[in-house]
Design an enzyme around this catalytic site. Structure first.
Site, PDB file in Angstrom:
ATOM      1  N   ASN A  13       0.895  -1.095   0.012  1.00  0.00           N
ATOM      2  CA  ASN A  13      -0.050   0.030  -0.103  1.00  0.00           C
ATOM      3  C   ASN A  13       0.865   1.138  -0.019  1.00  0.00           C
ATOM      4  OD1 ASN A  13      -1.894   2.131   0.534  1.00  0.00           O
ATOM      5  ND2 ASN A  13      -2.307   1.466   2.350  1.00  0.00           N
ATOM      6  N   LYS A  15       0.209   4.204  -0.439  1.00  0.00           N
ATOM      7  CA  LYS A  15      -0.181   5.340   0.366  1.00  0.00           C
ATOM      8  C   LYS A  15      -0.044   6.747  -0.594  1.00  0.00           C
ATOM      9  CE  LYS A  15      -0.039   3.158   4.795  1.00  0.00           C
ATOM     10  NZ  LYS A  15       0.225   3.400   6.113  1.00  0.00           N
ATOM     11  N   HIS A  99      -9.212   1.748   4.912  1.00  0.00           N
ATOM     12  CA  HIS A  99      -8.029   1.635   5.625  1.00  0.00           C
ATOM     13  C   HIS A  99      -8.088   2.636   6.821  1.00  0.00           C
ATOM     14  CE1 HIS A  99      -3.821   2.748   6.528  1.00  0.00           C
ATOM     15  NE2 HIS A  99      -3.615   1.575   5.920  1.00  0.00           N
ATOM     16  N   GLU A 101      -6.486   4.868   7.895  1.00  0.00           N
ATOM     17  CA  GLU A 101      -6.130   6.403   7.547  1.00  0.00           C
ATOM     18  C   GLU A 101      -7.583   7.040   6.835  1.00  0.00           C
ATOM     19  OE1 GLU A 101      -2.672   5.677   5.554  1.00  0.00           O
ATOM     20  OE2 GLU A 101      -1.613   5.067   7.120  1.00  0.00           O
ATOM     21  N   GLU A 171      -5.382  -4.760  10.460  1.00  0.00           N
ATOM     22  CA  GLU A 171      -4.331  -3.601  10.601  1.00  0.00           C
ATOM     23  C   GLU A 171      -4.436  -2.986  11.995  1.00  0.00           C
ATOM     24  OE1 GLU A 171      -2.374  -2.757   6.719  1.00  0.00           O
ATOM     25  OE2 GLU A 171      -3.613  -1.252   7.263  1.00  0.00           O
ATOM     26  N   GLY A 177       2.924   2.580  10.545  1.00  0.00           N
ATOM     27  CA  GLY A 177       3.612   3.526  10.649  1.00  0.00           C
ATOM     28  C   GLY A 177       4.409   4.053  11.846  1.00  0.00           C
ATOM     29  N   SER A 217       3.510  -2.105  10.212  1.00  0.00           N
ATOM     30  CA  SER A 217       4.978  -2.040  10.458  1.00  0.00           C
ATOM     31  C   SER A 217       5.512  -3.673  10.135  1.00  0.00           C
ATOM     32  CB  SER A 217       5.281  -1.660  12.015  1.00  0.00           C
ATOM     33  OG  SER A 217       4.870  -0.356  12.172  1.00  0.00           O
TER      34      SER A 217
HETATM   35  P1  13P Z   1       3.409   0.499   7.557  1.00  0.00           P
HETATM   36  O1  13P Z   1       3.588  -0.750   6.810  1.00  0.00           O
HETATM   37  O2  13P Z   1       3.844   1.609   7.266  1.00  0.00           O
HETATM   38  O3  13P Z   1       2.936   0.432   9.197  1.00  0.00           O
HETATM   39  O4  13P Z   1       1.645   0.779   7.003  1.00  0.00           O
HETATM   40  C1  13P Z   1       0.862  -0.511   7.255  1.00  0.00           C
HETATM   41  C2  13P Z   1      -0.361  -0.018   6.521  1.00  0.00           C
HETATM   42  O5  13P Z   1      -1.112   0.895   6.664  1.00  0.00           O
HETATM   43  C3  13P Z   1      -0.680  -0.680   5.061  1.00  0.00           C
HETATM   44  O6  13P Z   1      -2.016  -0.630   4.732  1.00  0.00           O
END
Ligand code: 13P
Length: 257
Positions: A13, A15, A99, A101, A171, A177, A217
């Site tokens: 992903n 982002k 997601h 976010e 997640e 992150g 992560s």
């Molecule tokens: P990270 O791997 O950067 O923690 O992000 C995970 C994520 O949100 C994947 O959709």
């Protein structure tokens, strides 16, 4: 993971990262590395502006391309939105939905996640539906309630046939992150809970067929242990998916997992 009954899927992903030339360069780096991933499905979910470039760059390879969101209406006065038909017409196969976010910063709710999931499935896209608890919810010991509620609401009115085409990504919001990964046992516990919730909503055979990913992560160092767990069928990778070698290590951990 039970590769014999379900597909292992490693999805990046990206982002809000990468311009078109940067996207092309990253995919050119990833392509030869993951060419021998065998049965593992390799997916890159990229920003809308990179989709066409990514599809062209991966043509004839084993890398599938996904979007990071989709609107639930077919067309109309929804300024700034992208429909499922627009994505399939480009050749997009997967789409990330709900997601954290999007839930946190853009007002996404379980109701809109459900609508987007159904719209994606109706258009022939494979949704990657994200669920996960906040740190505060874990501390209050309500992870189980939060996750089973999200699964029930997000998959409301999705048929057994369609749920088998759906990927669930667990997640934990506190692990995204932050560099804090859920332990392999914590990831397994919640992925198993998701599967048992699916078994109650559908049936055991359907639940066994659904790919459940862990995300948060996941990196080159911790992927092997996470992916060795029975109910962790893959990963949704943020930061580490932007580094070709790290992403490749995760793909190969799934090949061996
Ligand atoms: P990270 O791997 O950067 O923690 O992000 C995970 C994520 O949100 C994947 O959709």
């Amino acid at each position: 993971m039970k590769k014999t009954v379900r597909k292992a899927i490693i999805a990046g992903n990206w982002k809000m990262n990468k311009t078109r030339p940067e996207a092309k360069a990253l995919l050119e780096e990833i392509k030869p590395l993951v060419a021998n991933a065998g049965e593992v499905e390799v997916v890159a979910c990229v920003p809308f502006t990179n989709l066409e470039t990514a599809i062209a760059a991966t043509e004839g390879t084993n890398i599938k391309i996904g979007a990071e969101n989709v609107h639930f209406e077919k067309s109309g006065a929804y300024t700034g939105e992208i429909s499922a038909d627009m994505l399939t017409e480009l050749g997009v196969e997967y789409v990330v939905i709900g997601h954290s976010e999007r839930r946190q910063y853009f007002g996404e709710t379980d109701e809109t996640v459900n609508k987007r999931t159904k719209a994606a499935l109706a258009a022939g896209l494979k949704p990657i539906v994200c669920v996960g608890e906040l740190l505060w919810e874990r501390e209050c010991n309500i992870t189980e309630e939060v996750i089973s509620r999200q699964i029930k609401l997000d998959l409301y009115d999705v048929s057994a046939e369609d749920v088998k085409k759906t990927v669930i990504a667990y997640e934990p919001v506190w692990a995204i992150g932050t560099g804090k990964t859920a332990t392999a046992d914590q990831a397994e516990e919640v992925c198993a809970l998701i599967r048992s919730t699916l078994a109650k909503l559908y049936d055991e055979a359907t639940a066994q067929a659904v790919t459940i990913q862990y995300g948060g992560s996941m990196n080159a160092a911790n992927c092997a242990e996470l992916l060795s767990k029975e109910n962790v069928d893959g990963g949704l990778i943020g930061g580490a998916s932007l580094k070709a070698n790290d992403f490749n290590t995760i793909v190969h951990a799934a090949v061996n997992g």
